[in-house]
Structure formats: structure tokens, C-alpha cells
Design an enzyme around this catalytic site. Structure first.
Site, PDB file in Angstrom:
ATOM      1  N   THR A 167     -17.167  17.668   3.251  1.00  0.00           N
ATOM      2  CA  THR A 167     -16.425  17.600   4.269  1.00  0.00           C
ATOM      3  C   THR A 167     -17.089  18.444   5.310  1.00  0.00           C
ATOM      4  OG1 THR A 167     -14.472  18.364   5.449  1.00  0.00           O
ATOM      5  CG2 THR A 167     -14.900  19.493   3.486  1.00  0.00           C
ATOM      6  N   GLU A 168     -16.816  17.813   6.574  1.00  0.00           N
ATOM      7  CA  GLU A 168     -17.337  18.422   7.777  1.00  0.00           C
ATOM      8  C   GLU A 168     -16.798  19.825   7.969  1.00  0.00           C
ATOM      9  OE1 GLU A 168     -17.217  15.188  10.667  1.00  0.00           O
ATOM     10  OE2 GLU A 168     -16.566  16.331  12.060  1.00  0.00           O
ATOM     11  N   SER A 171      -8.460   9.992  11.190  1.00  0.00           N
ATOM     12  CA  SER A 171      -7.862   8.957  10.296  1.00  0.00           C
ATOM     13  C   SER A 171      -6.339   9.406   9.997  1.00  0.00           C
ATOM     14  CB  SER A 171      -8.730   8.543   9.167  1.00  0.00           C
ATOM     15  OG  SER A 171      -8.098   8.027   8.424  1.00  0.00           O
ATOM     16  N   LEU A 172      -6.391  10.893   9.681  1.00  0.00           N
ATOM     17  CA  LEU A 172      -5.065  11.016   9.083  1.00  0.00           C
ATOM     18  C   LEU A 172      -4.141  11.311  10.261  1.00  0.00           C
ATOM     19  CD1 LEU A 172      -6.189  14.173   6.868  1.00  0.00           C
ATOM     20  CD2 LEU A 172      -5.639  11.762   6.039  1.00  0.00           C
ATOM     21  N   GLY A 221       0.726  -1.074   0.094  1.00  0.00           N
ATOM     22  CA  GLY A 221       0.020   0.028   0.008  1.00  0.00           C
ATOM     23  C   GLY A 221       0.928   1.249   0.037  1.00  0.00           C
ATOM     24  N   GLY A 270      -1.232   7.165   2.691  1.00  0.00           N
ATOM     25  CA  GLY A 270      -0.519   7.719   3.785  1.00  0.00           C
ATOM     26  C   GLY A 270       0.071   6.828   4.692  1.00  0.00           C
ATOM     27  N   LEU A 325     -17.698  12.788  -1.067  1.00  0.00           N
ATOM     28  CA  LEU A 325     -18.024  13.595   0.333  1.00  0.00           C
ATOM     29  C   LEU A 325     -18.176  15.078   0.428  1.00  0.00           C
ATOM     30  CD1 LEU A 325     -17.908  12.386   3.340  1.00  0.00           C
ATOM     31  CD2 LEU A 325     -15.579  13.456   3.178  1.00  0.00           C
ATOM     32  N   GLY A 375       1.169   3.667   4.384  1.00  0.00           N
ATOM     33  CA  GLY A 375       2.241   2.789   3.715  1.00  0.00           C
ATOM     34  C   GLY A 375       3.525   3.688   3.302  1.00  0.00           C
ATOM     35  N   ARG A 389     -20.089  12.158  13.979  1.00  0.00           N
ATOM     36  CA  ARG A 389     -20.811  11.727  12.700  1.00  0.00           C
ATOM     37  C   ARG A 389     -21.999  10.718  12.849  1.00  0.00           C
ATOM     38  NH1 ARG A 389     -15.325  11.126   9.249  1.00  0.00           N
ATOM     39  NH2 ARG A 389     -15.149  13.442   9.122  1.00  0.00           N
ATOM     40  N   ASP A 402      -8.751  -5.189   0.186  1.00  0.00           N
ATOM     41  CA  ASP A 402      -7.960  -6.433  -0.011  1.00  0.00           C
ATOM     42  C   ASP A 402      -7.129  -6.929   1.411  1.00  0.00           C
ATOM     43  OD1 ASP A 402      -8.912  -5.664  -2.377  1.00  0.00           O
ATOM     44  OD2 ASP A 402      -7.025  -5.246  -3.286  1.00  0.00           O
ATOM     45  N   ARG A 429     -15.339   7.160  14.409  1.00  0.00           N
ATOM     46  CA  ARG A 429     -14.376   7.726  14.407  1.00  0.00           C
ATOM     47  C   ARG A 429     -14.623   9.326  14.283  1.00  0.00           C
ATOM     48  NH1 ARG A 429     -11.651  10.524  10.310  1.00  0.00           N
ATOM     49  NH2 ARG A 429     -12.596   9.150   8.601  1.00  0.00           N
ATOM     50  N   PHE A 480     -13.999  21.050  14.181  1.00  0.00           N
ATOM     51  CA  PHE A 480     -14.380  19.823  13.502  1.00  0.00           C
ATOM     52  C   PHE A 480     -15.344  19.085  14.462  1.00  0.00           C
ATOM     53  CE2 PHE A 480     -13.471  17.123   9.779  1.00  0.00           C
ATOM     54  CZ  PHE A 480     -13.069  17.842   9.016  1.00  0.00           C
ATOM     55  N   GLN A 500     -18.394   3.522   9.664  1.00  0.00           N
ATOM     56  CA  GLN A 500     -19.065   4.955   9.636  1.00  0.00           C
ATOM     57  C   GLN A 500     -19.879   5.340   8.512  1.00  0.00           C
ATOM     58  OE1 GLN A 500     -16.287   8.587   9.769  1.00  0.00           O
ATOM     59  NE2 GLN A 500     -17.382   8.497  11.958  1.00  0.00           N
ATOM     60  N   HIS A 540     -18.390   5.637   4.739  1.00  0.00           N
ATOM     61  CA  HIS A 540     -17.304   6.452   4.638  1.00  0.00           C
ATOM     62  C   HIS A 540     -15.933   5.718   5.175  1.00  0.00           C
ATOM     63  CE1 HIS A 540     -14.891  10.142   4.417  1.00  0.00           C
ATOM     64  NE2 HIS A 540     -14.909  10.172   5.829  1.00  0.00           N
ATOM     65  N   GLU A 543      -6.265   2.895   7.705  1.00  0.00           N
ATOM     66  CA  GLU A 543      -7.731   2.433   7.786  1.00  0.00           C
ATOM     67  C   GLU A 543      -7.562   0.731   7.649  1.00  0.00           C
ATOM     68  OE1 GLU A 543     -10.267   4.627   5.205  1.00  0.00           O
ATOM     69  OE2 GLU A 543     -11.853   3.352   5.434  1.00  0.00           O
ATOM     70  N   HIS A 569     -20.921   8.958   6.905  1.00  0.00           N
ATOM     71  CA  HIS A 569     -20.741  10.336   7.008  1.00  0.00           C
ATOM     72  C   HIS A 569     -21.984  10.958   6.553  1.00  0.00           C
ATOM     73  CE1 HIS A 569     -19.145  14.237   6.278  1.00  0.00           C
ATOM     74  NE2 HIS A 569     -17.854  13.813   6.673  1.00  0.00           N
TER      75      HIS A 569
HETATM   76  C1  LIG Z   1     -13.519  11.692   0.712  1.00  0.00           C
HETATM   77  C2  LIG Z   1     -12.846  11.461   2.113  1.00  0.00           C
HETATM   78  C3  LIG Z   1     -12.329  12.209   2.929  1.00  0.00           C
HETATM   79  C4  LIG Z   1     -11.703  12.305   4.009  1.00  0.00           C
HETATM   80  N1  LIG Z   1     -11.281  13.252   4.635  1.00  0.00           N
HETATM   81  C5  LIG Z   1     -10.701  12.898   5.810  1.00  0.00           C
HETATM   82  C6  LIG Z   1     -10.195  14.058   6.737  1.00  0.00           C
HETATM   83  O1  LIG Z   1     -10.322  15.578   6.435  1.00  0.00           O
HETATM   84  N2  LIG Z   1      -9.575  13.664   8.030  1.00  0.00           N
HETATM   85  C7  LIG Z   1      -9.262  12.583   8.252  1.00  0.00           C
HETATM   86  O2  LIG Z   1      -8.718  12.368   9.327  1.00  0.00           O
HETATM   87  N3  LIG Z   1      -9.656  11.491   7.481  1.00  0.00           N
HETATM   88  C8  LIG Z   1     -10.525  11.681   6.437  1.00  0.00           C
HETATM   89  N4  LIG Z   1     -10.549  10.506   5.409  1.00  0.00           N
HETATM   90  C9  LIG Z   1     -10.210   9.390   5.779  1.00  0.00           C
HETATM   91  C10 LIG Z   1      -8.822   9.033   5.493  1.00  0.00           C
HETATM   92  O3  LIG Z   1      -8.421   9.846   4.246  1.00  0.00           O
HETATM   93  C11 LIG Z   1      -8.585   7.652   4.939  1.00  0.00           C
HETATM   94  O4  LIG Z   1      -8.997   6.861   6.303  1.00  0.00           O
HETATM   95  C12 LIG Z   1      -6.916   7.610   5.157  1.00  0.00           C
HETATM   96  O5  LIG Z   1      -6.234   8.462   4.214  1.00  0.00           O
HETATM   97  C13 LIG Z   1      -6.549   6.169   4.768  1.00  0.00           C
HETATM   98  O6  LIG Z   1      -5.180   5.965   4.574  1.00  0.00           O
HETATM   99  P1  LIG Z   1      -4.471   4.650   4.031  1.00  0.00           P
HETATM  100  O7  LIG Z   1      -3.005   4.950   3.995  1.00  0.00           O
HETATM  101  O8  LIG Z   1      -4.876   3.528   5.198  1.00  0.00           O
HETATM  102  O9  LIG Z   1      -4.975   4.160   2.979  1.00  0.00           O
HETATM  103  P2  LIG Z   1      -4.878   4.580   1.325  1.00  0.00           P
HETATM  104  O10 LIG Z   1      -4.418   5.980   1.351  1.00  0.00           O
HETATM  105  O11 LIG Z   1      -6.311   4.460   0.912  1.00  0.00           O
HETATM  106  O12 LIG Z   1      -3.872   3.649   0.686  1.00  0.00           O
HETATM  107  C14 LIG Z   1      -4.206   2.270   0.439  1.00  0.00           C
HETATM  108  C15 LIG Z   1      -3.219   1.922  -0.499  1.00  0.00           C
HETATM  109  O13 LIG Z   1      -3.142   0.571  -0.636  1.00  0.00           O
HETATM  110  C16 LIG Z   1      -3.038   0.182  -1.797  1.00  0.00           C
HETATM  111  N5  LIG Z   1      -3.492  -1.329  -1.985  1.00  0.00           N
HETATM  112  C17 LIG Z   1      -4.861  -1.752  -1.511  1.00  0.00           C
HETATM  113  N6  LIG Z   1      -5.033  -2.897  -1.834  1.00  0.00           N
HETATM  114  C18 LIG Z   1      -3.633  -3.476  -2.267  1.00  0.00           C
HETATM  115  C19 LIG Z   1      -3.224  -4.554  -2.572  1.00  0.00           C
HETATM  116  N7  LIG Z   1      -4.070  -5.745  -2.843  1.00  0.00           N
HETATM  117  N8  LIG Z   1      -2.152  -4.524  -3.220  1.00  0.00           N
HETATM  118  C20 LIG Z   1      -1.203  -3.613  -3.067  1.00  0.00           C
HETATM  119  N9  LIG Z   1      -1.864  -2.578  -2.944  1.00  0.00           N
HETATM  120  C21 LIG Z   1      -2.788  -2.396  -2.283  1.00  0.00           C
HETATM  121  C22 LIG Z   1      -3.475   1.227  -2.767  1.00  0.00           C
HETATM  122  O14 LIG Z   1      -2.842   1.150  -3.920  1.00  0.00           O
HETATM  123  C23 LIG Z   1      -3.091   2.303  -1.831  1.00  0.00           C
HETATM  124  O15 LIG Z   1      -1.877   2.935  -2.407  1.00  0.00           O
HETATM  125  C24 LIG Z   1     -11.424  10.882   4.343  1.00  0.00           C
HETATM  126  C25 LIG Z   1     -11.979   9.623   3.632  1.00  0.00           C
HETATM  127  C26 LIG Z   1     -12.574   9.970   2.433  1.00  0.00           C
HETATM  128  C27 LIG Z   1     -12.979   8.928   1.509  1.00  0.00           C
END
Ligand SMILES: Cc1cc2nc3c(=O)[nH]c(=O)nc-3n(C[C@H](O)[C@H](O)[C@H](O)COP(=O)(O)OP(=O)(O)OC[C@H]3O[C@@H](n4cnc5c(N)ncnc54)[C@H](O)[C@@H]3O)c2cc1C
Ligand code: FES
Lengths: 596, 250
Positions: A250-251, A416-417, A12, A15, A248, A17, A282, A217, A411, A116, A236, A369, A400, A238
């Protein structure tokens, strides 16, 4: 079939990863495998901000952030982990700034912060400015900045490599199996440590803010290897997705003063959350919207409401609430100021709705969400495989896809960030530390066998079922029966339906028999993942006979701490879900009723 | 409404030559082009290949030529096109791998070549907190922070079509984002890269990039500003007081 060897493999490039990669690569030979180009990850979609008690505009403390998060989680979050995260949040935000992240700024040049949902001054109970932001593109900036740092630090990437399986030998991690999407070839990566950072699974539901890639996955791969999933019933919704599309809003729109309005022109959140109103948690707001609609107070009696961010509306309610700016002057805004704070939201509204948010209210409905549940871990990202918190050596998860648990049953926005940065970092650091003292496990014979078997099945079914149809049926069923409100009858019906769909899934046959970018095969495999998760979510929800956070049971409307102050663990074996439980860690804050 | 969608189909090395497949669909004019592609792939022809993820214009996966213009498929609605005849083709200048999927590696290589990360070896603030940056300084490079690396601009650029070595608008946009960031000290290195023969001077101010950008970045202006710095040897922060000039003497 090619074989590679790295000490740490990160699955992944979002963020979590990238943060893991930056930290692991300092001490270990590391590579990132990502099914998307890292800059396409869903972290880039995050809008409103990242929570940290910097106190740049008013008094704030990590302890307040901790308490708000505990309360937001409806007491299902582990308090030691929450405290750890909220303390780390401050440094995490400064680290981002030092990496070059272009935060919006205060008049004196510091990182700007906005209110927020659920984030409060613990003394007055009023909303506090804690969300650090870059307009409404905070996630985009975080993802870009971390990717930039990876380029600077020469991190090794395998872009568009989709991981299908994790290999375990002698009770420890041995590697992963991945498909190179461009060639269709299988690759085996031998590794001492594997960090899953694969994001969420909102695509299980019909209306969602989540990307197509959010198919769960990582959680599904782990389930197939006997690892449980924690608190999967906690998903959750939203409150403010764009009508029908689920995109989305945003809040932060409400943080800047926007309000929710029902079909009678009423700011109904005053009735549900008299103190913080439109900035309640939320889960509280999504349920309120649902009830307004159910009682016929949707717009024109339909299944949506308005989010109103017109300056005249904002100013009217700011005056009624007595809201002030940090310097004490009354809070009044112009259209221009609103647009400068939420430029992307304005763009989405114009593009998809032909609505200008400073001239017209935005039609919204709740949207699937965020997954609070996922692969169970501790604060070091180590995956825990049972109710006694036994570790599987070498296996890590963050972001996530993981469940630490810091979000519990609900949450808070901006957390999440914080989560992906904090736990991505610690998972990376700990993986690098772990590999120093350990050898590679021998790869099992026929390392790719399980992956091949899955692929063969999708290529060779009798073709009487279609992936796209099964997907539609699953999404609809989950949205209707495993959504904001749940009941025994609905959950049982959903369970039956998902089992039926899983059986029908064995009859699919992908039409594309080629190897190069066979995205049809990939989509089919992803549907299989989602069906597994849908089953686990539904069964976990059926068992939990109480209402807590995002899990609202019509037949059990009250929180039941005596019986349910515990985490669900779900195993999936031979198509059946087995459940277990483990205690919640309570340190400072005894559960009490949750009022906003 | 009923529409016909014609889609470019080709797997180099497998198919002898490209073809266009035509599909007739009944659609809601509010649907995104991406929805049409999903619909075709799900229900008519599973072999069709394209990239997508976020479905709302923020991840940069699905730049393609839609009725001759570079757009994100998820950000164009059927009704925006004012026609019932839709032609969808891959972006130009990067090799097609399959149908609408092109090889993005050369594009990312060019991005990397401009050192797209903050360069600043000064000690961090002693209190561990943020570096200060005024709102005006922050505004100076706001526009170019929006880039999502979708390649719509670079693959709309005639000088890039003529010479694929040209670093291209997207990379220049990302160089601009750092050159005009008051916290950055790497302008000199980036400008030396951009003054190479395949650098910024290949831009002929065609404005295609600006028209193509789904994030509405004023790309041609950003490129002009970079050219200006190269020509004058000075970074024009435009009324911003703080921030020394960092382009050395030349
Ligand atoms: C529209 C929206 C707005 C949001 N706003 C906020 C906010 O303002 N503040 C906040 O705190 N949170 C917010 N969130 C939540 C937050 O953005 C996410 O929960 C967070 O960014 C998830 O990060 P991550 O690194 O876990 O996953 P991601 O950034 O989604 O990364 C997942 C990675 O895994 C890879 N991957 C997946 N499956 C496989 C596989 N089988 N093999 C290889 N690679 C794979 C993908 O390619 C990707 O690179 C928001 C979410 C959404 C949808
Ligand atoms: S799918 Fe993300 S930009 Fe279109």
C-alpha cells in the site's frame, strides 16, 4: 431449471454490492448473488484507507478532496460526479463507524487519518492527512462490517452463484441467469432491477495485485448485451507491487514516510515530483519507475526498485523534508511504530520475500491494479447505453465495474472505497425506488438459452487449445504491449494477438464434464470475458492518440485537450470493437497542466 | 526442484470412494502451494477442484490440510515445508463436496449464531460524527478483528471433530471481537449463546486453533477471555478505564 423472483437482484457481494443490498432491501424484495462468499470479495484486500475530508488532524475540506480528485483524474473525471462523491465521503465514513467499523484512532479517540498520494492541502500544496484507516486492513474491516450489517438486516444471499447473463425484454431489465456452482444447475432470477457490482478485471495482465476472481464478468456480460464500456483504456498500474508476485504494498507505506530508491541509492521521485515526491499520483510514479528501470537504474540493473521503510531511512528523509507531526514536533519514527501501522504488509514481506521491512528494503515493481473504466453510469448508478446518456430502465452498476466517471484517467488512492460506498448506496436506493413504479417484465422464452450456448461451446470444442495456455499468452501480451507505456506498433500487435487468442478460444474443450463445482468450466468462461475486455481495452487505447493519466503513449507524449477531453465508449459486436465518444463534464476546474 | 504432490480426490455421490492422485512437478521452492494447484489444474488435470481468490492470505478461500496441518494454500511456500513430498487434503469436520472444497454453510451458520454485528441502540452523536473510542479501547479487541473466516481454526479443533454442533473457535473469536468493543452493548445476548451446551465450554484448550490461524490471532487466549467473562460476569477491559461493565448482574 429453477426460477426465482426478486424485485432487485444485486450481482456481487463486495463493498459496492453489500452497500447496494443494505439500501435496496429497505424498500424492495432484494437478493444478492455472488460467485464468492461475500466475505471473500476483493474489497477485503484494500489496505491503505478511505479518503474523506473529516479534518480530524488538520484542516481539510471536501472541496480540496474534489479538486485533488479532478486533478488526479487528469481532468477526465466528470466534475459534478466527483463533487457529489467527495461531499458524500464524509458521511459515508461516519456511517461505517456507526455500523461498528473499528477504525484506528487518534489520541483523542477520533478516526485516525494518514497522508496518501495526490491528496493535498490546496493552499500549501503539501500532503494532507485524509485517508481514514484501520491499520493496513481498511478494506477487510469495511467488507466485514458491511457483511455483519447484512446479517443483522437478514439480507438474502445466494452464495457461490455465478451470473452469466442479464435478460432484457421490451427495452427494460427482466432478470439474470446464474449457475449454482455447487450443483452446476442453471437458475433464472426474474427481477425488475439488476445492480452489477462485480469488481475489476486486473487478471487480464501478467503482474497484478488483483484476485483470481477479477475477471471482469459484469462488464463482459453487459458488452454481450449491446451495452458499451467506458474509458477502458484507463487502467491503473500501482507503483509498488511485490516483485514478480504483484501483491500490493500500500501507498500508506509511503504515507508513513517510506521512500522509493533506485539502483544508485537515489530517492529519484525528487526529480519527477519535486513538491510531493513519493506521494505523487500513481500514474506519475509508475512511469517514473519504468523510466528509471529503462535507463538502467533498477536495482543491479534489473527490472525492480526498492521501497525503503526502514526507520533510519524514513527519519532521514522526514528531516530533509521538514515533516512534522500534527502537534508541530519533528516527524521521527521507530521500527515498532512502523510495524504497528502496516502489520499485514510486514507479514506479506516475511511470508513471500523473507524480508523484514524495518530491516531491509522491499523489492517492488509496478502491478496492474485498478480499472477506472467500466459500465457507464450516472451518479444514481443507472446504466447509460450511448453518447446521449440514454438509460436502460432497471439496469444499475456500482463499484469498480462501473464508470461514473469519478476517477477519469487515474484514480487517487483511497477513492475506490469512497466510490463503492457512495455509488453502491445510491444504486441500491434508486433501484428500490424504481421498482415501486414498475412491473416485472415477462421473461423471454428460453431465458437461459444464451448461457447454455456459451457453456455448450466450452464443453464441445475440438480440444486443440488449452485455457491455461491462452490465458498465459494473453496476460503476457497485455503486460508488455498494453501496460504502463503504449505505442501504436505495440497496440496493433496486441490487437492482432488478442484476436488470434479469441479465435483459438473457440477450440477449447473443458476436460471436466461433471456439474458439481466445475471450476474448470468457470475459469474457461472467465477467460472468455477477459479476452473480450482485453480487445476493448486495446482498441480504445489505440484510438486515443494522446497521453493522459494512466494512458501513456510513447508516440503521443502530451495531453491533447483540444481533441481528447472526452470519454471513450466501446461496443463489442461480432468480435469487432466500435468506438464512440461523449463529453467530459467540467464545472469549476478548467483543465491545466498537472504538476506534483 | 522436483516434488511429488498427492491430492485427495472425491466427489461424494459420484465416486464410490476417495482416492489420492499423485503428480510430479518441477517447481521453484518459492512457489506457493496455491501455485502448484493452479499449475496442476491448468496443465495436468482440469477436473481438480479447490477454492481461491486473493492469492495472498486475506480472503480466506483456500484453507486446506497441507502435510497434515491446516493452512492457506496461498500462504505456504514449497520451501516452508522442508520436504519434497506434499500431501494436500480437505479440512476436517465439514462435508466434502468435491476434492478440496467443503460445505462451508454450517460454519457460517455458527458464525451467525453469535450475532456478529455491533449492537448499540444508543442515539448517535448529535453532531453526526464518530463515536469516540480511545486507542487503548481500540487495541483491546484488535487481535480478533483480523479473522477472515477461513475455518482453519474450527476445522483443526478436536472437540469440533467430535461434535459438529460445537460453535467452534472462529465463532467465538468473532463474539470476542464485539464483546470487548467498548461501543457494543450486546455482550449479554452473545454470552447467553456461548454458555449453551455446544458453546464455549466445549473448548478443551488444545491450542490447535491458535496454531492453525493464518492471521496469527491468539485464539485460545480470546476463548479464555470469553470464558473468564462468563465465569466472573464482568468484562475485564484490562486497564482500560472508559466503558461500563455490560454483562448485567449475573
Ligand atoms: C490489494 C488492493 C488494495 C487496495 N487498497 C485500496 C485502498 O486502500 N483504498 C481504496 O480506496 N481502494 C483500494 N483498492 C481498490 C478497492 O479495494 C476495490 O476497487 C474495491 O474494493 C472494489 O469493490 P467492489 O465492490 O466494486 O468489488 P469487490 O469487492 O471485488 O466485489 C466483487 C463481487 O462481485 C462478485 N462477482 C464477480 N463476478 C460475478 C459474477 N459473474 N456473478 C456473481 N458474482 C460475481 C464477487 O463474488 C464479489 O463478491 C485496493 C485494491 C486492491 C486489489
Ligand atoms: S486465496 Fe485468499 S486466502 Fe488464499
Amino acid at each position: 431449471m429453477q426460477t426465482h423472483q426478486y424485485e432487485v437482484i444485486i450481482v456481487g457481494g463486495g463493498g459496492a454490492g453489500l452497500m447496494a443490498a443494505l439500501n435496496a432491501s429497505r424498500g424492495a424484495k432484494t437478493a444478492v448473488l455472488s460467485k464468492l462468499y461475500p466475505s471473500r470479495s476483493h474489497t477485503g484486500a484494500a489496505q491503505g484507507g478511505i479518503g474523506a475530508a473529516l479534518g480530524n488532524l488538520e484542516e481539510d475540506h471536501p472541496e480540496w478532496h474534489t479538486y485533488d480528485t479532478v486533478k488526479g483524474s487528469d481532468y477526465l473525471g466528470d466534475q459534478d460526479a466527483i463533487e457529489f462523491m467527495c461531499n458524500e465521503a464524509v458521511e459515508a465514513v461516519y456511517d461505517l463507524e456507526h455500523f461498528g467499523l473499528p477504525f484506528s484512532r487518534t489520541p483523542d479517540g477520533r478516526i485516525a487519518q494518514r497522508p496518501f498520494g495526490g491528496h493535498t492541502n490546496n493552499v500549501t500544496g503539501k500532503p494532507v492527512r485524509r485517508s481514514c484507516y484501520s491499520a493496513d486492513r481498511t478494506g477487510h474491516m469495511i467488507l466485514q462490517t458491511l457483511y455483519q450489517q447484512c446479517i443483522k438486516n437478514n439480507i438474502t444471499f445466494y452464495d457461490e452463484f455465478q451470473v452469466f447473463d442479464v435478460l432484457v425484454a421490451n427495452g427494460a431489465v427482466a432478470g439474470v441467469v446464474a449457475v449454482d456452482l455447487a450443483t452446476g444447475e442453471l437458475h433464472v432470477f426474474q427481477a425488475k432491477a439488476v445492480v452489477f457490482a462485480t469488481g475489476g478485471f486486473g487478471r487480464v495482465w501478467e503482474i497484478t495485485s488483483n484476485a483470481y476472481a477479477y475477471t471482469g464478468d459484469g462488464v463482459a456480460i453487459c458488452l454481450r448485451r449491446g451495452i458499451p464500456a467506458e474509458d477502458m483504456e484507463m487502467f491503473q498500474f500501482h507503483p509498488t507491487g511485490i516483485l514478480k508476485l504483484g501483491i500490493l504494498i500500500t501507498e500508506a507505506v509511503r504515507g508513513e514516510g517510506g521512500v522509493l530508491i533506485n539502483g544508485e541509492g537515489e530517492r529519484f521521485m525528487e526529480r519527477y515530483a519535486p513538491h510531493v515526491k513519493d506521494l505523487a499520483s500513481r500514474d506519475v510514479i509508475s512511469r517514473a519507475i519504468y523510466m528509471e528501470i529503462r535507463d538502467g537504474r533498477g536495482i543491479n540493473g534489473k527490472n525492480y526498485l526498492y521501497l525503503d521503510a526502514r526507520p533510519e531511512t524514513i527519519n532521514k528523509y522526514a528531516e530533509a523534508d521538514g515533516r512534522t507531526r500534527p502537534d508541530g514536533t519533528p516527524y521521527r519514527v521507530t521500527g515498532e511504530e512502523i510495524l504497528s501501522k502496516i502489520p499485514d504488509i510486514a507479514d506479506f514481506c516475511r511470508t513471500y520475500l523473507s524480508v523484514d521491512p524495518i530491516k531491509d528494503p522491499m523489492p517492488v515493481q509496478p502491478t496492474a491494479h485498478y480499472a477506472m473504466g467500466g459500465i457507464p453510469t450516472d451518479v444514481y448508478g443507472r446504466v447509460l447505453v450511448d453518447d446521449k446518456n440514454t438509460i436502460l430502465p432497471g439496469l444499475y452498476a456500482a463499484g469498480e465495474c462501473a464508470c461514473v466517471s469519478v476517477h477519469g484517467a487515474n484514480r487517487l488512492g483511497t477513492n475506490s472505497l469512497v466510490d463503492i460506498l457512495t455509488f453502491g448506496k445510491h444504486a441500491g436506493l434508486n433501484a428500490a425506488e424504481y421498482v415501486k413504479g414498475t412491473d416485472f417484465q415477462n421473461l423471454p422464452e428460453d431465458a437461459a438459452g444464451f448461457t447454455m450456448a456459451q457453456i455448450d461451446q466450452m464443453r464441445n470444442g475440438d480440444g486443440t487449445e488449452k485455457v491455461a495456455e491462452l490465458a498465459q499468452e494473453m496476460k503476457r501480451e497485455m503486460f508488455n504491449n498494453v501496460g504502463i507505456f503504449r505505442s501504436e506498433a505495440g497496440l496493433k500487435a496486441a490487437y492482432k494477438k488478442i484476436q488470434e487468442l479469441r479465435e483459438r478460444f473457440t477450440h477449447i474443450r473443458v476436460q471436466d464434464q461433471g456439474k458439481i463445482f466445475n471450476t474448470e468450466l468457470i475459469n474457461a468462461w472467465e477467460l472468455g470475458n477477459m479476452l473480450d475486455l482485453a480487445l476493448v481495452v486495446t482498441e480504445s487505447a489505440l484510438a486515443r492518440t494522446e497521453s493522459r493519466g494512466a494512458h501513456a503513449r510513447e508516440d503521443y507524449p502530451k495531453r491533447d485537450d483540444a481533441n481528447w477531453l472526452k470519454h471513450t465508449l466501446a461496443w463489442l459486436k461480432d468480435g469487432q470493437v466500435t468506438l464512440g465518444y461523449k463529453p467530459v463534464t467540467i464545472t469549476k476546474y478548467q483543465p491545466k497542466e498537472r504538476v506534483y | 526442484m522436483q516434488i511429488t504432490v498427492k491430492i485427495y480426490r472425491h466427489i461424494p455421490g459420484v465416486d464410490t470412494q476417495p482416492r489420492y492422485d499423485e503428480y510430479t512437478l518441477d517447481v521453484d521452492p518459492k512457489e506457493r502451494i496455491l501455485d502448484l494447484l493452479e499449475n496442476i489444474k491448468g496443465f495436468k488435470d482440469g477436473t481438480l477442484a479447490f477454492r481461491r481468490s486473493c492469492a495472498h492470505g486475506v480472503c480466506g478461500s483456500d484453507a486446506m490440510r497441507i502435510n497434515g496441518r491446516n493452512r492457506l494454500a496461498c500462504k505456504v511456500l514449497v520451501q516452508d515445508l522442508d520436504t519434497d513430498q506434499i500431501v494436500i487434503e480437505p479440512i476436517i469436520g465439514l462435508d466434502v463436496i468435491k476434492d478440496l472444497i467443503v460445505d462451508m454453510d454450517p460454519f457460517f451458520e455458527q458464525y451467525r449464531s453469535v450475532l456478529p454485528y455491533l449492537i448499540n441502540d444508543d442515539p448517535l452523536p448529535a453532531d453526526g460524527k464518530e463515536r469516540l473510542q480511545s486507542q487503548e479501547q481500540r487495541a483491546r479487541f484488535d487481535d480478533t478483528t483480523k479473522c477472515i473466516l477461513c475455518a482453519a481454526c474450527t476445522t483443526a479443533c478436536p472437540p469440533f471433530w467430535a461434535n459438529r454442533k460445537y460453535v467452534g473457535p472462529a465463532a467465538i473469536v468473532n463474539a470476542h471481537r464485539f464483546i470487548f468493543d467498548s461501543r457494543d452493548h450486546g455482550a449479554e445476548q452473545r454470552l447467553s449463546r456461548l454458555s449453551e451446551p455446544d458453546g464455549v465450554w466445549r473448548c478443551r484448550t488444545v491450542f490447535n486453533c491458535t496454531e492453525a490461524c493464518p492471521r496469527e490471532i491468539k485464539i485460545t487466549q480470546a476463548i479464555a477471555e470469553v470464558k473468564e467473562v462468563l465465569a466472573s460476569g464482568k468484562i475485564n477491559y484490562k486497564g482500560v478505564q472508559i466503558g461500563p461493565e455490560r454483562v448485567g448482574s449475573g
